[in-house]
Design a protein around this motif. Structure first.
Motif, mmCIF file in Angstrom:
data_model
loop_
_atom_site.group_PDB
_atom_site.id
_atom_site.type_symbol
_atom_site.label_atom_id
_atom_site.label_comp_id
_atom_site.label_asym_id
_atom_site.label_seq_id
_atom_site.Cartn_x
_atom_site.Cartn_y
_atom_site.Cartn_z
ATOM 1 N N GLY A 1 0.814 -1.207 0.000
ATOM 2 C CA GLY A 1 0.000 0.000 0.000
ATOM 3 C C GLY A 1 0.845 1.254 0.000
ATOM 4 N N GLY A 2 0.194 2.381 0.243
ATOM 5 C CA GLY A 2 0.907 3.646 0.341
ATOM 6 C C GLY A 2 1.140 4.350 -0.977
ATOM 7 N N THR A 3 0.658 3.800 -2.090
ATOM 8 C CA THR A 3 0.818 4.477 -3.372
ATOM 9 C C THR A 3 -0.298 5.508 -3.539
ATOM 10 O OG1 THR A 3 -0.545 2.882 -4.588
ATOM 11 C CG2 THR A 3 1.796 2.368 -4.326
ATOM 12 N N ALA A 4 -0.246 6.256 -4.631
ATOM 13 C CA ALA A 4 -1.234 7.311 -4.860
ATOM 14 C C ALA A 4 -2.650 6.749 -4.962
ATOM 15 C CB ALA A 4 -0.879 8.074 -6.135
ATOM 16 N N ALA A 5 -2.770 5.483 -5.375
ATOM 17 C CA ALA A 5 -4.096 4.885 -5.548
ATOM 18 C C ALA A 5 -4.619 4.239 -4.269
ATOM 19 C CB ALA A 5 -4.047 3.848 -6.665
ATOM 20 N N ASP A 6 -3.803 4.141 -3.228
ATOM 21 C CA ASP A 6 -4.208 3.468 -1.997
ATOM 22 C C ASP A 6 -4.555 4.481 -0.910
ATOM 23 O OD1 ASP A 6 -3.505 1.044 -3.236
ATOM 24 O OD2 ASP A 6 -1.412 1.294 -2.620
ATOM 25 N N ASP A 7 -5.383 4.046 0.031
ATOM 26 C CA ASP A 7 -5.734 4.913 1.146
ATOM 27 C C ASP A 7 -5.147 4.408 2.457
ATOM 28 O OD1 ASP A 7 -7.234 2.682 1.555
ATOM 29 O OD2 ASP A 7 -9.157 3.706 1.760
ATOM 30 N N ALA A 8 -4.195 3.477 2.373
ATOM 31 C CA ALA A 8 -3.583 2.943 3.585
ATOM 32 C C ALA A 8 -2.271 2.257 3.228
ATOM 33 C CB ALA A 8 -4.528 1.951 4.263
ATOM 34 N N ALA A 9 -1.500 1.940 4.246
ATOM 35 C CA ALA A 9 -0.260 1.189 4.077
ATOM 36 C C ALA A 9 -0.131 0.229 5.254
ATOM 37 C CB ALA A 9 0.947 2.123 4.018
ATOM 38 N N ALA A 10 0.589 -0.873 5.043
ATOM 39 C CA ALA A 10 0.800 -1.850 6.107
ATOM 40 C C ALA A 10 2.226 -2.372 6.030
ATOM 41 C CB ALA A 10 -0.193 -3.012 5.982
ATOM 42 N N ALA A 11 2.774 -2.757 7.185
ATOM 43 C CA ALA A 11 4.120 -3.310 7.231
ATOM 44 C C ALA A 11 4.175 -4.414 8.271
ATOM 45 C CB ALA A 11 5.134 -2.214 7.572
ATOM 46 N N LEU A 12 4.992 -5.411 8.007
ATOM 47 C CA LEU A 12 5.112 -6.537 8.915
ATOM 48 C C LEU A 12 6.557 -7.020 8.915
ATOM 49 C CD1 LEU A 12 3.200 -8.342 10.668
ATOM 50 C CD2 LEU A 12 3.239 -9.967 8.782
ATOM 51 N N LEU A 13 7.138 -7.178 10.103
ATOM 52 C CA LEU A 13 8.525 -7.616 10.234
ATOM 53 C C LEU A 13 8.569 -9.099 10.553
ATOM 54 C CD1 LEU A 13 11.561 -6.894 10.415
ATOM 55 C CD2 LEU A 13 11.193 -6.499 12.861
ATOM 56 N N LEU A 14 9.307 -9.858 9.748
ATOM 57 C CA LEU A 14 9.475 -11.287 9.964
ATOM 58 C C LEU A 14 10.903 -11.562 10.391
ATOM 59 C CD1 LEU A 14 7.568 -10.784 7.254
ATOM 60 C CD2 LEU A 14 7.442 -13.255 7.328
ATOM 61 N N THR A 15 11.076 -12.313 11.473
ATOM 62 C CA THR A 15 12.407 -12.642 11.967
ATOM 63 C C THR A 15 12.479 -14.125 12.276
ATOM 64 O OG1 THR A 15 11.880 -12.258 14.290
ATOM 65 C CG2 THR A 15 12.600 -10.353 13.004
ATOM 66 N N THR A 16 13.680 -14.608 12.516
ATOM 67 C CA THR A 16 13.862 -15.987 12.917
ATOM 68 C C THR A 16 14.234 -16.028 14.381
ATOM 69 O OG1 THR A 16 15.027 -18.043 12.436
ATOM 70 C CG2 THR A 16 16.310 -16.018 12.300
ATOM 71 N N GLU A 17 13.867 -17.092 15.051
ATOM 72 C CA GLU A 17 14.143 -17.234 16.476
ATOM 73 C C GLU A 17 14.904 -18.522 16.696
ATOM 74 O OE1 GLU A 17 11.683 -16.854 20.626
ATOM 75 O OE2 GLU A 17 10.794 -18.039 19.025
ATOM 76 N N HIS A 18 16.062 -18.434 17.313
ATOM 77 C CA HIS A 18 16.890 -19.607 17.590
ATOM 78 C C HIS A 18 16.694 -20.057 19.025
ATOM 79 C CE1 HIS A 18 19.059 -19.354 13.798
ATOM 80 N NE2 HIS A 18 19.157 -18.040 13.987
ATOM 81 N N ARG A 19 16.512 -21.351 19.198
ATOM 82 C CA ARG A 19 16.362 -21.906 20.538
ATOM 83 C C ARG A 19 17.395 -23.020 20.742
ATOM 84 N NH1 ARG A 19 9.770 -22.670 21.121
ATOM 85 N NH2 ARG A 19 9.232 -20.471 20.911
ATOM 86 N N ASN A 20 17.938 -23.059 21.941
ATOM 87 C CA ASN A 20 18.933 -24.090 22.276
ATOM 88 C C ASN A 20 18.231 -25.358 22.728
ATOM 89 O OD1 ASN A 20 21.072 -22.289 21.780
ATOM 90 N ND2 ASN A 20 20.967 -21.494 23.901
#
Length: 301
Positions: free
Chosen positions: A282-301
């Motif tokens: 989103g966020g372009t001239a034709a859109d009325d909203a924008a969205a963002a999402l952060l993806l990460t990895t999680e390491h477990r012992n």
């Protein structure tokens, strides 16, 4: 902060086999083939969007180890939600019904096909197929729809409404045919750690307008645009080593875009074992909203 981890990915894009193929050309010889995959007993009586969604959901659930050998769902159905993103999934069916009413009035309609005009038909068929009796909803709110669907799935889990959620983004072409099937796409989300809900501005980025000429000047100056308070957000997937705009290869993608971004990004992180991916839409001239999402990895012992 509590993290929501999704453990399976699925894809139903012609010529592609898994979400990581979204970064390359894929192998049409071994990839998804709608000419065969969208046929069979399980696909009868269903619209094209629902068939694509079922294929993607099946792949994701199998990848997560949630299906038995006979295809039945292993976990309690009442604890699993279904969230679908699709802006235009039922458009073709709705247009066909409208044309039928115009030609033959309502007497020409088939009651068996009427449910396919509902925007929630894809989510409904997925729930019926696997016996998923948790929350069931469809998001169809434009460019940010796909990321919004992932956002809602996370909050359903955080709110205790369900323990798991199947998220699907699907957009068939307006006039489906096997020759144009390369425009079909559907996907389910991958494993990732949820950091924050998507950003949803209350209004679109301000548009710049030229300043009027200065009356006192002997020679009027050319109009100059005033600065915008925010820069438009590009529709792309940013990687640690660069960025990828899925719309360059697959077109607008509409409601499937955000889920495709999450699938491609998470498969990238899972394959390389580290890193983070920022999915934005989103966020372009034709859109009325924008969205963002952060993806990460999680390491477990």
């Amino acid at each position: 902060m509590k993290r929501i981890v999704v453990t399976g990915t699925g894809l139903a894009v012609p010529g592609l086999d898994r979400p990581l193929d979204l970064f390359g050309d894929g192998s049409p010889a071994v990839g998804f083939d709608p000419a065969t995959a969208l046929k069979g007993k399980e696909m009868r009586g269903k619209d094209r969007a629902s068939r694509l969604g079922l294929c993607a959901a099946d792949a994701a659930l199998r990848d997560a180890g949630l299906l038995a050998d006979d295809g039945t769902y292993r976990e309690p159905g009442e604890a699993t939600a279904v969230v679908v993103s699709s802006n235009l999934g039922t458009l073709e069916t709705a247009c066909e019904f409208t044309d039928t009413v115009a030609r033959e009035t309502v007497t020409g309609l088939s009651p068996l096909g009427l449910p396919q005009t509902s925007s929630n038909v894809v989510a409904g068929w997925i729930a019926i197929r696997y016996g998923l009796r948790g929350p069931n909803l469809t998001v169809c709110n434009g460019a940010t729809s796909g990321l919004d669907a992932v956002h809602w799935a996370c909050h359903l889990i955080l709110a205790g409404r369900c323990r798991r959620a199947v998220v699907v983004g699907v957009e068939p072409p307006p006039r489906p045919s096997e020759s144009s099937s390369d425009r079909n796409r559907a996907t389910s989300p991958p494993p990732w750690s949820w950091r924050a809900p998507p950003t949803r501005p209350d209004e679109a980025p301000a548009r710049t307008r030229p300043s009027p000429p200065t009356p006192a000047a002997p020679t009027p100056r050319a109009p100059s645009p005033s600065p915008s308070p925010r820069s438009p957000v590009p529709v792309e997937l940013r990687l640690a080593t660069g960025h990828l705009d899925l719309t360059d290869r697959f077109g607008d993608c509409s409601g499937a875009l955000g889920v495709l971004q999450c699938a491609a990004g998470a498969d990238h992180v899972r394959t390389h074992g580290t890193g983070a991916v920022l999915a934005v839409a989103g966020g372009t001239a034709a859109d009325d909203a924008a969205a963002a999402l952060l993806l990460t990895t999680e390491h477990r012992n």
